[in-house]
Design an enzyme around this catalytic site. Structure first.
Site, PDB file in Angstrom:
ATOM      1  CG  HIS A  49       5.410  -8.975  -2.088  1.00  0.00           C
ATOM      2  ND1 HIS A  49       4.034  -9.052  -2.118  1.00  0.00           N
ATOM      3  CD2 HIS A  49       5.747  -7.889  -2.802  1.00  0.00           C
ATOM      4  CE1 HIS A  49       3.572  -8.024  -2.816  1.00  0.00           C
ATOM      5  NE2 HIS A  49       4.592  -7.304  -3.241  1.00  0.00           N
ATOM      6  CG  ASP A 103      -1.693  -0.577   1.713  1.00  0.00           C
ATOM      7  OD1 ASP A 103      -0.850   0.248   1.311  1.00  0.00           O
ATOM      8  OD2 ASP A 103      -2.109  -1.516   1.012  1.00  0.00           O
ATOM      9  NE  ARG A 126       1.171   5.625  -2.530  1.00  0.00           N
ATOM     10  CZ  ARG A 126       1.609   4.360  -2.587  1.00  0.00           C
ATOM     11  NH1 ARG A 126       1.090   3.445  -1.797  1.00  0.00           N
ATOM     12  NH2 ARG A 126       2.563   4.032  -3.409  1.00  0.00           N
ATOM     13  CB  SER A 167       2.114   0.254   0.283  1.00  0.00           C
ATOM     14  OG  SER A 167       1.156  -0.536  -0.356  1.00  0.00           O
ATOM     15  CE  LYS A 198      -0.076  -4.086   0.383  1.00  0.00           C
ATOM     16  NZ  LYS A 198      -0.525  -3.506  -0.874  1.00  0.00           N
TER      17      LYS A 198
HETATM   18  N1  URA Z   1       2.047  -2.530  -4.581  1.00  0.00           N
HETATM   19  C1  URA Z   1       1.603  -2.248  -3.344  1.00  0.00           C
HETATM   20  O1  URA Z   1       1.140  -3.126  -2.648  1.00  0.00           O
HETATM   21  N2  URA Z   1       1.695  -0.984  -2.888  1.00  0.00           N
HETATM   22  C2  URA Z   1       2.214   0.013  -3.618  1.00  0.00           C
HETATM   23  O2  URA Z   1       2.271   1.129  -3.140  1.00  0.00           O
HETATM   24  C3  URA Z   1       2.656  -0.281  -4.907  1.00  0.00           C
HETATM   25  C4  URA Z   1       2.565  -1.555  -5.370  1.00  0.00           C
END
Ligand code: URA
Ligand code: CA
Length: 436
Positions: free
Chosen positions: A82, A161, A168, A183, A187
């Site tokens: 990632h 999320d 947020r 977050s 994923k």
């Molecule tokens: N990328 C994400 O997937 N989540 C965040 O909170 C910030 C950047």
């Protein structure tokens, strides 16, 4: 349980239990906990942070809010990578076939680009015929056969999320290390990865502007991953200037092919070898990062990685002659403009986010979710930080199917600074491994 008691607890910097976090995320996903209470909680977390246990528990509660991909039918350790997002970040296109070429399965779920950062799926779609709509069965079959496949995001992954991120975004609580870390990690974990390699970018083109911030985020994510049984490592890499020379979908496919032929830009090649050796090592190749790297270097130079790329493109409907006839097969832009240096000297900075925004305006990226991408559009940098230039020499070529006006050219000139000398840039700032 009452949400107000949990908010008060966090407000006084007391640790939330696993049961409390599970209850809160479940209630928020099911909408029995309202946005206004969750927004107060996000602000309390923003100010008081979270303990290691709270971060891991929050991550797993978010994972449990939706579907989880089961990749157990794929043989071997499934390693995912990632990137926190950058400009001209062509690494996935190179890494997927490169890591697959040493036998580690790469089962990649990717997204599209938004704003000044690009997405792997858009890049791959620059290859005529390439498609990412695969059923779960086809996806697994391809990974077992070729060791690599890329699929678009589908299904109901981490709905908590999605809600929390949107909240947020409008409550000024995005920039909180525990919230970002949970977050991202939720994923990756929900997508079925056994092991995770994180590329945390720092600099002007990145989300984390300083090395210290990037390191804190990387350490938080490595800690979460390992504490929930997924081997996780991170690299902190530089994103003050764009990575490689190409920014734009078709241009980056060409750059990836060059890199797989062993002729890629130095920074892109090096980052791919650093990230790739971590992926390969976690996937069980070699007894050390050095041994894993040696195998990858071999496959970059003997054509094996390129061979896997061809197979991968062909298996997903793409025209694999793109490897030999790159310029003929990739989309062409009707307009092409050179940007000249206004004086002689050395390139001292290339402001990554501004170059990324320029590429987007030329058509390479989306301004909104529904914008259409011009796959031929983008910026090709002829110079990188540290290179010398003479007045009148070309700094960059701009490509677009739209008319390219002079202000675009001026933006590039204004964001490629020419000075008497340049401080060398460090590509890899740090490698974060699990602490025992
Ligand atoms: N990328 C994400 O997937 N989540 C965040 O909170 C910030 C950047
Ligand atoms: Ca690039």
């Amino acid at each position: 349980m009452r949400m107000i008691d949990l908010i008060e607890k966090k407000q006084h910097n007391k640790e939330l239990t696993k049961q409390e976090i599970d209850w809160m995320i479940k209630g928020y996903t099911e909408e029995s906990i309202p946005e206004y209470q969750m927004s107060a909680m996000a602000m309390a977390i923003y100010f008081n942070g979270m303990t290691k246990d709270e971060r891991s528990n929050l991550t797993m509660a978010i994972v449990a809010s939706g579907e989880q991909i089961d990749l157990s039918e794929i043989a071997g350790v499934k390693v995912d990578k990632h990137s926190t997002g950058g400009v001209g970040d062509t690494t996935t296109l190179v890494l997927a076939p490169l890591v697959a070429s040493v036998g580690v399965p790469v089962a990649k779920m990717s997204g599209r680009g938004l704003g000044h950062t690009g997405g792997t799926i858009d890049k791959l779609e620059a290859i005529p015929g390439f498609h990412v709509e695969l059923s779960k069965e086809e996806f697994i079959k391809l990974v077992n056969k070729n060791k690599v496949a890329v699929v678009g995001q589908s299904g109901n992954l981490t709905p908590a999320d999605k809600k929390l991120y949107a909240l947020r975004d409008v409550t000024s609580t995005v920039e909180s290390i525990p919230l970002i870390a949970s977050s991202i990690m939720s994923k990756k974990i929900a997508s079925g990865a056994d092991a995770i390699v994180l590329d945390v970018k720092t600099g002007a083109g990145a989300f984390m502007k300083s090395v210290e911030q990037a390191k804190e985020l990387a350490e938080a994510m490595v800690e979460i991953g390992n504490s929930v049984g997924r081997q996780t490592m991170a690299v902190i890499s530089d994103m003050s200037q764009p990575l490689g020379n190409a920014i734009g979908n078709g241009l980056e496919v060409k750059e990836a092919i060059e890199t797989l032929k062993g002729n890629g830009p130095e920074d892109l090649t090096e980052l791919c070898l650093v990230l790739g050796s971590q992926m390969a090592y976690l996937g069980g190749v070699g007894n050390s990062l050095e041994e894993a790297r040696a195998k990858l270097e071999e496959n970059l130079h003997n054509g094996k990685a390129l061979e896997i790329f061809k197979l991968f493109v062909q298996s997903q409907g793409g025209d694999s002659t793109v490897v030999e006839n790159t310029d003929e097969v990739l989309p062409k832009a009707t307009n092409k403009v050179e940007v000249q240096a206004e004086k002689s000297g050395v390139i001292s900075t290339i402001v990554a986010d501004q170059i990324g925004l320029t590429a987007m305006k030329l058509g390479a990226g989306r301004e909104t979710k529904d914008s259409r991408i011009d796959l031929a559009a983008g910026v090709y940098l002829h110079k990188k930080v540290g290179d010398s230039v003479t007045a009148g020499e070309s700094l960059a070529t701009l490509y677009s199917n739209k008319q390219i006006d002079d202000t675009v050219k001026e933006t590039i000139q204004a964001n490629m600074h020419i000075a008497d000398k340049a401080e060398p840039l460090k590509l890899i700032h740090e490698i974060i491994q699990r602490k025992n």
